[in-house]
Design a protein around this motif. Structure first.
Motif, PDB file in Angstrom:
ATOM      1  N   ASP A 469       0.837  -1.208   0.000  1.00 34.42           N
ATOM      2  CA  ASP A 469       0.000   0.000   0.000  1.00 34.42           C
ATOM      3  C   ASP A 469       0.873   1.259   0.000  1.00 34.42           C
ATOM      4  O   ASP A 469       2.035   1.210   0.405  1.00 34.42           O
ATOM      5  CB  ASP A 469      -0.846  -0.026   1.285  1.00 34.42           C
ATOM      6  CG  ASP A 469      -2.129   0.760   1.142  1.00 34.42           C
ATOM      7  OD1 ASP A 469      -2.325   1.439   0.116  1.00 34.42           O
ATOM      8  OD2 ASP A 469      -2.948   0.696   2.088  1.00 34.42           O
ATOM      9  N   ASP A 470       0.300   2.363  -0.403  1.00 34.99           N
ATOM     10  CA  ASP A 470       0.949   3.690  -0.290  1.00 34.99           C
ATOM     11  C   ASP A 470       2.330   3.738  -0.933  1.00 34.99           C
ATOM     12  O   ASP A 470       3.222   4.445  -0.465  1.00 34.99           O
ATOM     13  CB  ASP A 470       1.109   4.107   1.191  1.00 34.99           C
ATOM     14  CG  ASP A 470      -0.225   4.123   1.913  1.00 34.99           C
ATOM     15  OD1 ASP A 470      -1.264   4.155   1.231  1.00 34.99           O
ATOM     16  OD2 ASP A 470      -0.226   4.109   3.152  1.00 34.99           O
ATOM     17  N   ASP A 492       0.469   5.502  -4.406  1.00 31.77           N
ATOM     18  CA  ASP A 492      -0.179   6.459  -3.511  1.00 31.77           C
ATOM     19  C   ASP A 492      -0.726   7.641  -4.293  1.00 31.77           C
ATOM     20  O   ASP A 492      -0.229   8.008  -5.359  1.00 31.77           O
ATOM     21  CB  ASP A 492       0.821   6.951  -2.469  1.00 31.77           C
ATOM     22  CG  ASP A 492       0.128   7.729  -1.365  1.00 31.77           C
ATOM     23  OD1 ASP A 492      -0.565   7.083  -0.558  1.00 31.77           O
ATOM     24  OD2 ASP A 492       0.248   8.969  -1.339  1.00 31.77           O
ATOM     25  N   GLU A 526      -4.257   4.863  -6.755  1.00 30.54           N
ATOM     26  CA  GLU A 526      -5.144   5.271  -5.666  1.00 30.54           C
ATOM     27  C   GLU A 526      -5.457   6.751  -5.774  1.00 30.54           C
ATOM     28  O   GLU A 526      -4.642   7.519  -6.286  1.00 30.54           O
ATOM     29  CB  GLU A 526      -4.428   5.080  -4.329  1.00 30.54           C
ATOM     30  CG  GLU A 526      -4.485   3.701  -3.757  1.00 30.54           C
ATOM     31  CD  GLU A 526      -4.042   3.729  -2.295  1.00 30.54           C
ATOM     32  OE1 GLU A 526      -4.840   3.315  -1.446  1.00 30.54           O
ATOM     33  OE2 GLU A 526      -2.917   4.174  -2.017  1.00 30.54           O
TER      34      GLU A 526
HETATM   35 CA    CA Z   1      -3.142   3.580   0.327  1.00 32.35          CA
END
Ligand code: CA
Ligand code: C2E
Ligand code: CA
Length: 575
Positions: A469-470, A492, A526
């Protein structure tokens, strides 16, 4: 035979006492001194059973001589009897206070009285010696930590308050440092308490041997240690010292055949005109330590005034979280994720909501507090139960193959039992493991490489997917992509935002995407908020899209409406 030292400046008095003693017929040897200095040097050379001394002597009187002897610690086994021509209760008490066992009036000295006094003084002396040694034992027990031999919290606080009372006389500042070990609970859980204890002992020993300049090094309880430094003149000094303590922990500990890594977080406070009491200094150091943990552990923080506000807010939220977990006050929202080439809905990311959160409703604020306080453990389990059951319902009722992304906190990856818990949930709800994607951040991969790799391999062995993630905010490390079994990388929002207005960043994103696809890693954008961003992502062939432009995170009912439209069918039952 009894060995007696007689210290008196008046020869006639000495003769009188000698006569009285010899007339008793006892086996006695007497050494004479005509002033205090002579007496002291006698004591230094010979062991006496009794010292008879005159209170009134020129230059140095009896009490002064007594004090000098005590300071030199030369009178080991001698009982002391003070004598004087005249007396007042004050002088008598002063002599006894200074360590004499008895006080006699010269005029009243008779042979039998003197002998009785000698006998009683010897008795009293022996009793006092016994008392004092057991007092020292009790004092030792009361001031030391029995496991590590370091000072304990009682003595730490005692010393600190004594230093603070005299702080004006000290050059520089008094600094309080509190250190908490970052992963001690984990070490105890995985290796057992005996190993945990040995670690504390080794650690105490190692740090102690490197910090002789510390005024005090104490174990305050559990895995918490305290230091007091004095004479600190510059703020930078505190950080230099703290970092030296932390670097002391860097080498692993060898315990019962295990190699154990252990780091600490340090909070520091400095006395000042504004805060010069012990309660405040300890509280402030505690708050700073909390901050050091929040900032990512293995570091030192110095207390600053605004920390107090943050601390109380976090403390308040922690209490509210505890309640909310009991009452199950949380709900899950789900944000759709789309395939970018054909805009097909392929699944959701589960995001927690706390509608009634009294102080905050923002997961970016309460999730870190839940992690910090370990409340993420029960909360994380609830999230897994809730969301896995939900996706099972949808896929069964709609005959779909939707995937569900669930966020896992770094702490949860430590939890061996959690893996089994996930497996049980998958079986209980008959979910295809391939439809469950666990999202982790790079910070989760940083420490304790082997343990994490094990845990993540277990997850992928069930058939679950793993998403990083990110990506683009932190380390963005290629090594992580190579070393861990990662299936998906989520770019991200900042990376997407940057790329849409700057062509260079767009090239970077394109290069990254190509590289990841060559590694057979799926890419997700995202935070896609505009049509331009959608077009850019499609152009550089990012696999999947997620963002407000496409859909916000939604409650269950709204997701079901969307699914129904998506299916263009009428659902019979969703339950
Ligand atoms: Ca994220
Ligand atoms: P995250 O995992 O990076 O989640 C994505 C965040 O971006 C979500 O914020 C989501 O609502 C938001 N978002 C999605 N699309 C857009 C967009 O187009 N624009 C903008 N500005 N934001 C967008 P949210 O729900 O506030 O969650 C924040 C963070 O809290 C999450 O970041 C995640 O780290 C954590 N979190 C949320 N739910 C959970 C959970 O169930 N478990 C755990 N461990 N952490 C969670
Ligand atoms: Ca996420």
């Amino acid at each position: 035979m009894m060995n007696i030292l007689l210290v008196d400046d008046q020869e006639i008095d000495r003769e009188l006492i000698k006569h009285t003693l010899f007339s008793s017929g006892k086996n006695i040897e007497i050494t004479e001194a005509s002033n205090a200095h002579e007496g002291i040097s006698n004591v230094e050379n010979t062991q006496f059973d009794v010292i008879l001394m005159d209170y009134q002597m020129p230059k140095m009187n009896g009490i002064e001589m007594l004090v000098a002897l005590k300071q030199k610690q030369t009178i080991k086994n001698a009982a002391i009897i003070m004598m004087s021509h005249n007396t007042s209760e004050d002088i008598m008490l002063e002599c006894i206070d200074a360590g004499a066992q008895d006080f006699l009036l010269k005029e009243e000295v008779t042979s039998s009285q003197l002998l009785r006094s000698i006998r009683q003084s010897r008795k009293r002396f022996e009793l006092e010696a016994k008392l004092s040694s057991s007092y020292l034992q009790v004092k030792d027990l009361a001031e030391h930590d029995q496991l590590t031999g370091l000072y304990n919290r009682y003595h730490f606080e005692d010393t600190l308050s004594a230093l603070l009372v005299n702080s004006r006389a000290l050059k520089g500042h008094v600094v309080v440092m509190l250190m908490d070990l970052d992963n001690f609970k984990h070490i105890n859980d995985s290796f057992g308490h005996a190993v945990g204890d040995k670690l504390l002992i080794q650690l105490a020993h190692r740090v102690k041997s490197h910090f002789r300049e510390s005024k005090l090094f104490a174990r305050l309880g559990g895995d918490e240690f305290g230091f007091i430094f004095t004479g600190v003149k510059k703020i930078e000094q505190t950080f230099i010292i703290a970092n030296r303590i932390l670097s002391n922990l860097e080498l692993p500990f060898q315990i019962d055949g295990h190699t154990i890594y252990c780091s600490g977080s340090i909070g520091m406070s400095i006395n000042s005109a504004k805060s010069d009491n012990i309660e405040e200094l300890i509280k402030y150091a505690d708050i700073a330590m909390y901050q050091a943990k929040t900032l990512g552990r293995n570091q030192a923080c110095l207390f600053e005034n605004n920390m107090e506000l943050d601390f109380y807010r976090a403390y308040k939220i922690e209490g509210e979280l505890r309640e909310a977990i009991k009452k199950q006050d949380f709900v899950m929202h789900y944000q759709p994720i789309y395939q970018s080439n054909d805009h097909r809905l392929i699944g959701f990311e589960a995001l927690i909501r706390w509608p009634e959160g009294p102080t905050t409703q923002n997961p970016e604020e309460f999730i870190p507090i839940a992690e910090q306080s370990r409340l993420i453990e029960p909360l994380g389990r609830w999230i897994l139960e809730e969301t896995i059951e939900q996706i099972a319902k949808w896929n069964r009722a709609l005959d779909t193959n939707l995937s569900l992304a669930i966020n896992l906190s770094p702490l949860q990856i430590h939890d061996q039992n959690l893996m089994l818990f996930i497996k049980e949930l998958l079986e209980k709800h008959q979910v295809n493991p391939a439809n469950i994607i666990l999202e982790i951040t790079e910070t989760a991969l940083l420490s304790d490489h082997d343990t994490h790799l094990e845990a993540l391999k277990t997850l992928t062995s069930f058939g679950c997917g793993l998403a990083l993630d990110d990506f683009g905010t932190g380390y963005s490390s290629i090594a992580h992509l190579l070393n861990f079994p990662i299936d998906i990388v989520k770019f991200d929002k900042t990376l997407i935002d940057g790329a849409s207005c700057n062509s260079k960043s767009a090239f970077v994103l394109q290069g990254l995407t190509e590289m990841l696809q060559n590694m057979e890693i799926i890419t997700v954008a995202e935070g896609v908020e505009t049509v331009e961003q959608v077009e850019m992502c499609e152009k550089i062939k990012i696999d999947r899209l997620q963002g407000y432009y496409l859909s916000r995170p939604m409650p269950v009912a709204q997701c079901e409406q969307l699914l129904l439209i998506d299916k263009k069918t009428i659902l019979r039952v969703i339950n």
